[in-house]
Design a protein around this motif. Structure first.
Motif, PDB file in Angstrom:
ATOM      1  N   MET A 111      12.378   0.060 -15.414  1.00 41.70           N
ATOM      2  CA  MET A 111      11.143   0.190 -14.632  1.00 41.70           C
ATOM      3  C   MET A 111      10.443  -1.159 -14.570  1.00 41.70           C
ATOM      4  O   MET A 111      10.178  -1.781 -15.597  1.00 41.70           O
ATOM      5  CB  MET A 111      10.214   1.225 -15.261  1.00 41.70           C
ATOM      6  N   ASN A 112      10.124  -1.592 -13.347  1.00 42.83           N
ATOM      7  CA  ASN A 112       9.517  -2.901 -13.153  1.00 42.83           C
ATOM      8  C   ASN A 112       8.135  -2.845 -12.511  1.00 42.83           C
ATOM      9  O   ASN A 112       7.434  -3.854 -12.477  1.00 42.83           O
ATOM     10  CB  ASN A 112      10.433  -3.772 -12.294  1.00 42.83           C
ATOM     11  N   THR A 113       7.760  -1.678 -11.998  1.00 46.44           N
ATOM     12  CA  THR A 113       6.451  -1.536 -11.367  1.00 46.44           C
ATOM     13  C   THR A 113       6.094  -0.067 -11.298  1.00 46.44           C
ATOM     14  O   THR A 113       6.957   0.803 -11.500  1.00 46.44           O
ATOM     15  CB  THR A 113       6.439  -2.141  -9.956  1.00 46.44           C
ATOM     16  N   PHE A 114       4.827   0.228 -11.013  1.00 43.05           N
ATOM     17  CA  PHE A 114       4.419   1.615 -10.846  1.00 43.05           C
ATOM     18  C   PHE A 114       3.569   1.782  -9.582  1.00 43.05           C
ATOM     19  O   PHE A 114       2.851   2.765  -9.428  1.00 43.05           O
ATOM     20  CB  PHE A 114       3.628   2.098 -12.069  1.00 43.05           C
ATOM     21  N   CYS A 115       3.662   0.843  -8.671  1.00 44.11           N
ATOM     22  CA  CYS A 115       2.781   0.807  -7.498  1.00 44.11           C
ATOM     23  C   CYS A 115       3.357   1.497  -6.274  1.00 44.11           C
ATOM     24  O   CYS A 115       2.698   1.540  -5.233  1.00 44.11           O
ATOM     25  CB  CYS A 115       2.449  -0.642  -7.152  1.00 44.11           C
ATOM     26  N   TYR A 116       4.578   2.000  -6.356  1.00 43.53           N
ATOM     27  CA  TYR A 116       5.227   2.543  -5.168  1.00 43.53           C
ATOM     28  C   TYR A 116       5.790   3.930  -5.455  1.00 43.53           C
ATOM     29  O   TYR A 116       6.159   4.257  -6.586  1.00 43.53           O
ATOM     30  CB  TYR A 116       6.345   1.609  -4.698  1.00 43.53           C
ATOM     31  N   GLU A 117       5.873   4.732  -4.395  1.00 42.56           N
ATOM     32  CA  GLU A 117       6.306   6.116  -4.545  1.00 42.56           C
ATOM     33  C   GLU A 117       7.724   6.214  -5.089  1.00 42.56           C
ATOM     34  O   GLU A 117       8.009   7.018  -5.987  1.00 42.56           O
ATOM     35  CB  GLU A 117       6.217   6.819  -3.189  1.00 42.56           C
ATOM     36  N   ARG A 118       8.642   5.415  -4.562  1.00 44.30           N
ATOM     37  CA  ARG A 118      10.037   5.535  -4.984  1.00 44.30           C
ATOM     38  C   ARG A 118      10.213   5.185  -6.460  1.00 44.30           C
ATOM     39  O   ARG A 118      10.999   5.811  -7.171  1.00 44.30           O
ATOM     40  CB  ARG A 118      10.920   4.638  -4.121  1.00 44.30           C
ATOM     41  N   GLU A 119       9.488   4.156  -6.917  1.00 47.11           N
ATOM     42  CA  GLU A 119       9.589   3.773  -8.322  1.00 47.11           C
ATOM     43  C   GLU A 119       9.063   4.889  -9.222  1.00 47.11           C
ATOM     44  O   GLU A 119       9.645   5.185 -10.274  1.00 47.11           O
ATOM     45  CB  GLU A 119       8.819   2.481  -8.572  1.00 47.11           C
ATOM     46  N   LEU A 120       7.966   5.515  -8.820  1.00 51.59           N
ATOM     47  CA  LEU A 120       7.418   6.613  -9.609  1.00 51.59           C
ATOM     48  C   LEU A 120       8.356   7.818  -9.608  1.00 51.59           C
ATOM     49  O   LEU A 120       8.507   8.505 -10.623  1.00 51.59           O
ATOM     50  CB  LEU A 120       6.044   7.006  -9.082  1.00 51.59           C
ATOM     51  N   LYS A 121       9.003   8.076  -8.484  1.00 52.10           N
ATOM     52  CA  LYS A 121       9.990   9.156  -8.445  1.00 52.10           C
ATOM     53  C   LYS A 121      11.152   8.868  -9.398  1.00 52.10           C
ATOM     54  O   LYS A 121      11.695   9.787 -10.026  1.00 52.10           O
ATOM     55  CB  LYS A 121      10.517   9.344  -7.021  1.00 52.10           C
ATOM     56  N   ALA A 122      11.531   7.596  -9.503  1.00 50.03           N
ATOM     57  CA  ALA A 122      12.602   7.245 -10.432  1.00 50.03           C
ATOM     58  C   ALA A 122      12.220   7.615 -11.855  1.00 50.03           C
ATOM     59  O   ALA A 122      13.032   8.139 -12.629  1.00 50.03           O
ATOM     60  CB  ALA A 122      12.908   5.749 -10.333  1.00 50.03           C
ATOM     61  N   PHE A 123      10.970   7.359 -12.216  1.00 48.07           N
ATOM     62  CA  PHE A 123      10.516   7.649 -13.577  1.00 48.07           C
ATOM     63  C   PHE A 123      10.402   9.154 -13.818  1.00 48.07           C
ATOM     64  O   PHE A 123      10.830   9.663 -14.866  1.00 48.07           O
ATOM     65  CB  PHE A 123       9.175   6.975 -13.832  1.00 48.07           C
TER      66      PHE A 123
END
Length: 378
Positions: A111-123
């Motif tokens: 995880m490298n960021t939490f500012c975008y929908e796709r990254e949050l879905k990954a988490f």
């Protein structure tokens, strides 16, 4: 050890932009050279459209599986390929994306960021077994949202071995590919993609104040990188807006717009600067510019947002001012603050953010997760 690396962006060799792209690209190189027992298969969209280094094994998945309007047949075929690749792997390594196929194979999520929908879905949707955050700051934003806290690890970005102070004559030679280098200029670096919240307008205001005292100051602003195809048009529009502001203020002779600096030339770029400015107001989860600049002996001035003061505490090579206080930045530059003290942070950054150490940490996680696969087969 068979590792399937699942990416969401084309794996460029030179026009790297952003902490994720740089860190994964160089980390893959280090893992392949240091740990020959690792066999990487890399999946990224549109990998048939670019020239990649020959030593990087890429599988030609031709589509971004999360894009809208994807042909159902293409989606079906790509999912079948991914399912087979997962079966042939010991560990699946996800970078800011959820894996689109259900599998029992252990998954490591970076995880490298939490500012975008796709990254949050990954988490929240990846069913990961271990998660790696690039800073304590990022970890603290998300860790309370999961019951798997013991499976979270912080592994920071790194300083590449080539990022060291370079002689000015060599800097002149390398930078001549991008702009006309002048030895008597005092270059202020702004090595960021053109986005409104990155602070370009404040950088222009700082330059305007600086040249009232010394006309030798010059602000360097890079044009958009090729590796961000989706953003090129909007970023070019942003650059055109900056140029209009600069023209109105009569600063054309003190601002240079140059092509994006190739990664191999960045040590020379950072080494020639008086200061690097990092005026982002975004919740930065690490800050590659910060450690790269300081490792090359150039102080960085920032607003200290997000993880920046965690990565390099303020006071010597990292100078921090309140958000929007560009008058204080002008005073720091004119006073030469940090020029002599940056060497202390240079040594710290090079020691703390070692690429070799980061590769070892990832390797150990792969081995630990790989044992899970072995145990499942016994």
């Amino acid at each position: 050890m068979r590792v399937l690396l699942y990416l969401y962006y084309p794996f460029y060799d030179k026009h790297l932009a952003g902490g994720v792209q740089v860190s994964v690209r160089k980390l893959v190189d280090k893992l392949l050279t240091k740990y020959p027992d690792i066999k990487l298969s890399i999946v990224c969209p549109h990998s048939d459209l670019h020239n990649f280094p020959e030593n990087i094994p890429l599988h030609p998945i031709l589509h971004d599986l999360e894009q809208n309007g994807l042909n159902p047949i293409d989606l079906y075929n790509d999912l079948l390929i991914l399912e087979q690749m997962a079966d042939d792997s010991d560990v699946i390594w996800l970078v800011d994306r959820r894996f689109p196929v259900r599998t029992a194979k252990p998954k490591l999520l970076s995880m490298n960021t939490f500012c975008y929908e796709r990254e949050l879905k990954a988490f929240f949707e990846s069913e990961w077994d271990r998660v790696v955050f690039n800073s304590e700051y990022l970890k603290n934003q998300l860790i309370n949202c999961t019951t798997k806290r013991e499976d979270a690890t912080v592994i920071p970005y790194f300083v590449d071995d080539d990022f060291r102070k370079q002689e000015k004559m060599r800097c002149s030679s390398r930078m001549s590919r991008y702009f006309e280098f002048e030895f008597d200029k005092k270059y202020i670096l702004y090595p960021h993609r053109p986005e409104a919240e990155k602070g370009h307008l404040e950088a222009i205001l700082i330059l305007e104040e600086l040249i009232r005292y010394d006309s030798k100051y010059c602000l360097l602003i890079p044009m958009p990188p090729n590796s961000r195809n989706a953003d090129v048009f909007s970023e070019n529009d942003f650059i055109q807006g900056l140029k209009q502001i600069i023209a109105v203020k009569g600063l054309e002779e003190n601002v240079v717009f140059h092509n994006w600096i190739d990664y191999s030339d960045l040590p020379y770029y950072y080494s020639m600067g008086e200061y690097s400015l990092f005026l982002s107001k975004l919740p930065e989860t690490f800050g590659f510019v910060l450690i790269n600049s300081i490792s090359c002996g150039t102080p960085t001035i920032s607003y200290g947002v997000g993880a920046l003061t965690e990565v390099v505490p303020p006071g010597r090579g990292h100078l921090v001012v309140p958000v929007g206080d560009y008058h204080s930045i002008t005073k720091l530059i004119l006073a030469g603050e940090g020029q002599d003290e940056v060497v202390h942070d240079t040594d710290m950054v090079i020691e703390k953010y070692s690429l070799d150490r980061v590769a070892t940490q990832y390797y150990q996680l792969f081995v630990a997760l790989g044992r899970t696969t072995v145990n499942q087969l016994v």
